[in-house]
Structures are given as structure tokens and as C-alpha cells.
Motif scaffolding. Sequence first.
Motif, PDB file in Angstrom:
ATOM      1  N   GLY A 163     -31.060  12.408   1.149  1.00 53.04           N
ATOM      2  CA  GLY A 163     -32.610  12.357   1.239  1.00 53.04           C
ATOM      3  C   GLY A 163     -33.067  11.140   0.468  1.00 53.04           C
ATOM      4  O   GLY A 163     -34.498  11.085   0.667  1.00 53.04           O
ATOM      5  N   LEU A 164     -32.459  10.152  -0.249  1.00 56.30           N
ATOM      6  CA  LEU A 164     -32.997   9.317  -0.932  1.00 56.30           C
ATOM      7  C   LEU A 164     -33.313   7.939   0.045  1.00 56.30           C
ATOM      8  O   LEU A 164     -33.844   6.869  -0.698  1.00 56.30           O
ATOM      9  N   GLY A 165     -32.717   8.136   1.251  1.00 55.75           N
ATOM     10  CA  GLY A 165     -32.963   6.955   2.099  1.00 55.75           C
ATOM     11  C   GLY A 165     -32.085   5.737   1.601  1.00 55.75           C
ATOM     12  O   GLY A 165     -32.506   4.639   1.902  1.00 55.75           O
ATOM     13  N   LEU A 166     -30.702   6.088   1.259  1.00 57.41           N
ATOM     14  CA  LEU A 166     -29.949   4.791   0.612  1.00 57.41           C
ATOM     15  C   LEU A 166     -28.924   4.545   1.798  1.00 57.41           C
ATOM     16  O   LEU A 166     -28.533   5.379   2.681  1.00 57.41           O
ATOM     17  N   ASP A 167     -28.506   3.175   1.869  1.00 57.89           N
ATOM     18  CA  ASP A 167     -27.493   2.739   2.361  1.00 57.89           C
ATOM     19  C   ASP A 167     -26.005   3.213   1.955  1.00 57.89           C
ATOM     20  O   ASP A 167     -25.960   2.557   0.737  1.00 57.89           O
ATOM     21  N   GLU A 168     -25.287   3.943   2.189  1.00 58.86           N
ATOM     22  CA  GLU A 168     -24.185   4.470   1.388  1.00 58.86           C
ATOM     23  C   GLU A 168     -22.980   3.806   2.281  1.00 58.86           C
ATOM     24  O   GLU A 168     -22.831   3.710   3.568  1.00 58.86           O
ATOM     25  N   VAL A 169     -22.523   3.143   1.443  1.00 58.24           N
ATOM     26  CA  VAL A 169     -21.174   2.148   1.851  1.00 58.24           C
ATOM     27  C   VAL A 169     -20.180   2.705   1.202  1.00 58.24           C
ATOM     28  O   VAL A 169     -19.876   2.787   0.163  1.00 58.24           O
ATOM     29  N   LYS A 170     -18.993   3.182   1.980  1.00 54.26           N
ATOM     30  CA  LYS A 170     -17.692   3.649   1.666  1.00 54.26           C
ATOM     31  C   LYS A 170     -16.460   2.405   1.545  1.00 54.26           C
ATOM     32  O   LYS A 170     -16.178   2.170   2.663  1.00 54.26           O
ATOM     33  N   LEU A 171     -15.952   2.157   0.580  1.00 55.28           N
ATOM     34  CA  LEU A 171     -15.020   1.229   0.341  1.00 55.28           C
ATOM     35  C   LEU A 171     -13.742   1.695  -0.142  1.00 55.28           C
ATOM     36  O   LEU A 171     -13.700   1.390  -1.394  1.00 55.28           O
ATOM     37  N   PRO A 172     -13.154   2.602   0.211  1.00 57.14           N
ATOM     38  CA  PRO A 172     -12.085   3.584  -0.609  1.00 57.14           C
ATOM     39  C   PRO A 172     -10.840   2.730  -1.024  1.00 57.14           C
ATOM     40  O   PRO A 172     -10.261   2.054  -0.164  1.00 57.14           O
ATOM     41  N   ILE A 173     -10.668   2.642  -2.503  1.00 58.11           N
ATOM     42  CA  ILE A 173      -9.670   2.026  -2.835  1.00 58.11           C
ATOM     43  C   ILE A 173      -8.705   3.114  -3.708  1.00 58.11           C
ATOM     44  O   ILE A 173      -9.201   3.705  -4.583  1.00 58.11           O
ATOM     45  N   PHE A 174      -7.635   3.322  -3.203  1.00 57.42           N
ATOM     46  CA  PHE A 174      -6.987   4.533  -3.643  1.00 57.42           C
ATOM     47  C   PHE A 174      -6.480   4.255  -5.222  1.00 57.42           C
ATOM     48  O   PHE A 174      -6.332   5.041  -5.904  1.00 57.42           O
ATOM     49  N   GLU A 175      -5.918   3.023  -5.167  1.00 56.11           N
ATOM     50  CA  GLU A 175      -5.380   2.939  -6.734  1.00 56.11           C
ATOM     51  C   GLU A 175      -6.475   2.773  -7.576  1.00 56.11           C
ATOM     52  O   GLU A 175      -7.602   2.232  -7.287  1.00 56.11           O
ATOM     53  N   GLY A 176      -6.212   3.789  -8.685  1.00 57.95           N
ATOM     54  CA  GLY A 176      -7.506   3.860  -9.613  1.00 57.95           C
ATOM     55  C   GLY A 176      -8.097   5.225  -9.701  1.00 57.95           C
ATOM     56  O   GLY A 176      -8.578   5.649 -10.539  1.00 57.95           O
ATOM     57  N   SER A 177      -7.722   5.977  -8.530  1.00 53.57           N
ATOM     58  CA  SER A 177      -8.105   7.359  -8.467  1.00 53.57           C
ATOM     59  C   SER A 177      -7.083   8.198  -9.088  1.00 53.57           C
ATOM     60  O   SER A 177      -5.824   7.914  -9.334  1.00 53.57           O
ATOM     61  N   GLY A 178      -7.356   9.322  -9.659  1.00 54.61           N
ATOM     62  CA  GLY A 178      -6.539  10.207 -10.346  1.00 54.61           C
ATOM     63  C   GLY A 178      -5.535  10.838  -9.427  1.00 54.61           C
ATOM     64  O   GLY A 178      -4.123  10.833  -9.814  1.00 54.61           O
ATOM     65  N   ALA A 179      -5.943  10.982  -8.329  1.00 55.22           N
ATOM     66  CA  ALA A 179      -5.052  11.263  -7.342  1.00 55.22           C
ATOM     67  C   ALA A 179      -3.701  10.269  -7.075  1.00 55.22           C
ATOM     68  O   ALA A 179      -2.625  10.939  -6.571  1.00 55.22           O
ATOM     69  N   SER A 180      -3.784   9.331  -7.198  1.00 55.78           N
ATOM     70  CA  SER A 180      -3.173   8.291  -7.002  1.00 55.78           C
ATOM     71  C   SER A 180      -1.923   8.318  -8.015  1.00 55.78           C
ATOM     72  O   SER A 180      -0.979   7.650  -7.814  1.00 55.78           O
ATOM     73  N   GLN A 181      -2.125   8.862  -8.938  1.00 52.10           N
ATOM     74  CA  GLN A 181      -1.149   9.037 -10.190  1.00 52.10           C
ATOM     75  C   GLN A 181      -0.358  10.188  -9.982  1.00 52.10           C
ATOM     76  O   GLN A 181       0.541  10.171 -10.730  1.00 52.10           O
ATOM     77  N   GLN A 182      -0.570  11.158  -9.114  1.00 57.15           N
ATOM     78  CA  GLN A 182       0.190  12.342  -8.896  1.00 57.15           C
ATOM     79  C   GLN A 182       1.720  12.025  -8.546  1.00 57.15           C
ATOM     80  O   GLN A 182       1.771  11.085  -7.440  1.00 57.15           O
ATOM     81  N   GLY A 183       2.625  12.507  -9.254  1.00 58.11           N
ATOM     82  CA  GLY A 183       3.977  12.257  -8.755  1.00 58.11           C
ATOM     83  C   GLY A 183       4.581  10.828  -8.938  1.00 58.11           C
ATOM     84  O   GLY A 183       5.751  10.613  -8.700  1.00 58.11           O
ATOM     85  N   ALA A 184       3.870  10.185  -9.987  1.00 55.95           N
ATOM     86  CA  ALA A 184       4.300   8.855 -10.323  1.00 55.95           C
ATOM     87  C   ALA A 184       4.253   8.642 -11.638  1.00 55.95           C
ATOM     88  O   ALA A 184       3.458   9.189 -12.379  1.00 55.95           O
ATOM     89  N   GLY A 185       4.855   7.594 -12.251  1.00 63.20           N
ATOM     90  CA  GLY A 185       4.692   7.256 -13.696  1.00 63.20           C
ATOM     91  C   GLY A 185       3.198   6.581 -13.899  1.00 63.20           C
ATOM     92  O   GLY A 185       2.679   6.163 -12.842  1.00 63.20           O
ATOM     93  N   ILE A 186       2.600   6.817 -15.069  1.00 64.82           N
ATOM     94  CA  ILE A 186       1.473   6.143 -15.248  1.00 64.82           C
ATOM     95  C   ILE A 186       1.427   4.687 -15.257  1.00 64.82           C
ATOM     96  O   ILE A 186       2.081   4.150 -16.059  1.00 64.82           O
ATOM     97  N   ILE A 187       0.543   4.226 -14.376  1.00 65.51           N
ATOM     98  CA  ILE A 187       0.517   2.744 -13.915  1.00 65.51           C
ATOM     99  C   ILE A 187      -0.375   2.190 -15.257  1.00 65.51           C
ATOM    100  O   ILE A 187      -1.248   2.804 -15.663  1.00 65.51           O
ATOM    101  N   THR A 188       0.116   0.916 -15.666  1.00 69.31           N
ATOM    102  CA  THR A 188      -0.887   0.128 -16.644  1.00 69.31           C
ATOM    103  C   THR A 188      -1.901  -0.295 -15.747  1.00 69.31           C
ATOM    104  O   THR A 188      -2.104  -0.443 -14.583  1.00 69.31           O
ATOM    105  N   LEU A 189      -3.109  -0.464 -16.571  1.00 75.42           N
ATOM    106  CA  LEU A 189      -4.311  -0.984 -16.131  1.00 75.42           C
ATOM    107  C   LEU A 189      -4.261  -2.316 -15.506  1.00 75.42           C
ATOM    108  O   LEU A 189      -4.646  -2.828 -14.623  1.00 75.42           O
ATOM    109  N   GLU A 190      -3.177  -3.124 -16.070  1.00 73.64           N
ATOM    110  CA  GLU A 190      -2.899  -4.660 -15.903  1.00 73.64           C
ATOM    111  C   GLU A 190      -2.239  -4.648 -14.459  1.00 73.64           C
ATOM    112  O   GLU A 190      -2.657  -5.416 -13.754  1.00 73.64           O
TER     113      GLU A 190
END
Length: 244
Positions: free
Chosen positions: A76-103
Motif C-alpha cells: 500500500g505504500l506504492g513502492l516498486d518492489e524488486v526481488k533479486l534473490p541471492i541464496f548465499e548469505g541467508s540462514g537457510a543456506s547454512q543448513q546441512g553445511a559447515g559455516i562458511i566464512t564471510l570472505e
Amino acid sequence: MSRARRIPVPGTVNFRDPGGYDAEGGRIRAGVLFRSDGLHSLGEDGRAELAGLGVGTVVDLRDGYEVDLMPDDVAGLGLDEVKLPIFEGSGASQQGAGIITLEALYARMVTKHAGLVVEGVRRVADGGGRATLVHCTAGKDRTGVVVAMSLLAVGVPHTLVVEDYAISEENLAGTWLDTMVARIGERGVPDSPALRTLMGGSPPEAIESAIALVEAEHGSVRDWLLAHGLAEAEFARLRDVLVE
């Protein structure tokens, strides 16, 4: 509460404006580029503040799981909402894997997901007279890379870009980070110092590593942007939008 450069938009903890930073030929214009953590808890006060800031475009870098779990409260705010999903960086991307470094995470963003990062920069250039807000869940990793590349492209000194990135850790500390770590724990990722750094840390060396990788492979952030699809006219428009 005193937080570095933070704009107190209700429902957020890491909402900021890089306006005022030195840039090539001037400085970054205030009120044209905002960066933030998630917008799911804005409420009426937060929505009113967002409208008052003149935001016209919201660039959401979160993946589908994050969007479904914490949808932006901007209807309702009249915004242009742009979705550019990047999976890496989400919490879900860490499930079942070792914790990746930020680098390592940022290296993937500027290589594997370079096209999406550049599209985020393009959306900043396409603001059209209204402000652009770039956000993810924490507003530090995916958002940090898009904002860093936007600022570096128009000549903001490395030191200022790194300092801007590093602010997030202070803003995210405490309740926000504890809540997110608990939420990730529900998906089987145990609490640990490494997870806390991934979710809430913004050490300077992390963004410095991404900048160094881009410059080593392309010579400059500007050339990296052009190599991954940004047109010369769009680069010129980015300067026009950001620099005064």
C-alpha cells in the motif's frame, strides 16, 4: 540508543544512509540511497517513516524462504518492489553445511552472483528521482556488497566504504542477533562463535577481501561492473544519482 549513522526507522535496527561520504568530484547525495535489515516489523510507524524518507524502490536481496518467513511490511505504500534473490548469505543456506566464512561468502557473491549484484547497482542508478532502499535480512552481507560496489564505482574512498560496512556489527548486536541465531537453530544449525560472526559480524577484512578480488580480476570496481553487464550510460546515471 546511540548507533552509528543509524536512522531510527521503527522495526529496523540497521537502517542507514551513506549520504555525505566523499566521492570523486563531490560527495554522496543524502536521501537517495538507503540500506537496511529486513522490513517485516515496520508497523504503522515504520511505514510512515519509510514514506517520509521518499523511498520509491525497495531492492530485496533475500531468498524465497526468507521472504516467506518475514515478508516486507510495505503493501500500500506504492513502492516498486524488486526481488533479486541471492541464496548465499541467508540462514537457510547454512543448513546441512559447515559455516562458511564471510570472505568465502563474499567471493561467491562477486563471482557466482555477480550479475545479481550488478542488477542491484543498476536499480540504484534507476532511482528516477526517488530514493532506493537496498536490504536483505541483516543489511550487511548481500546489502553490504551491493552498496559497497555502488559507492566504490563513484569514487568513495576504500577506507570510507569499509568503515560504512563495519558499522553493521554494532547495530545488529544484542536482541536482533540473539533472535536470528535462535531462529537458525530451529533449522538445525547450532549456536557458535562462527555462526554469530556470519549472522551479525561485519569485520573490515571481509569486505576488503571482496574488493581485492574484484580489483585483482578486473582492475577496478567500475570495470567489474561493466564486465558484468552495466552499460556506460547506466554508470553515468549512477554517478548522476549518487554524487552531488
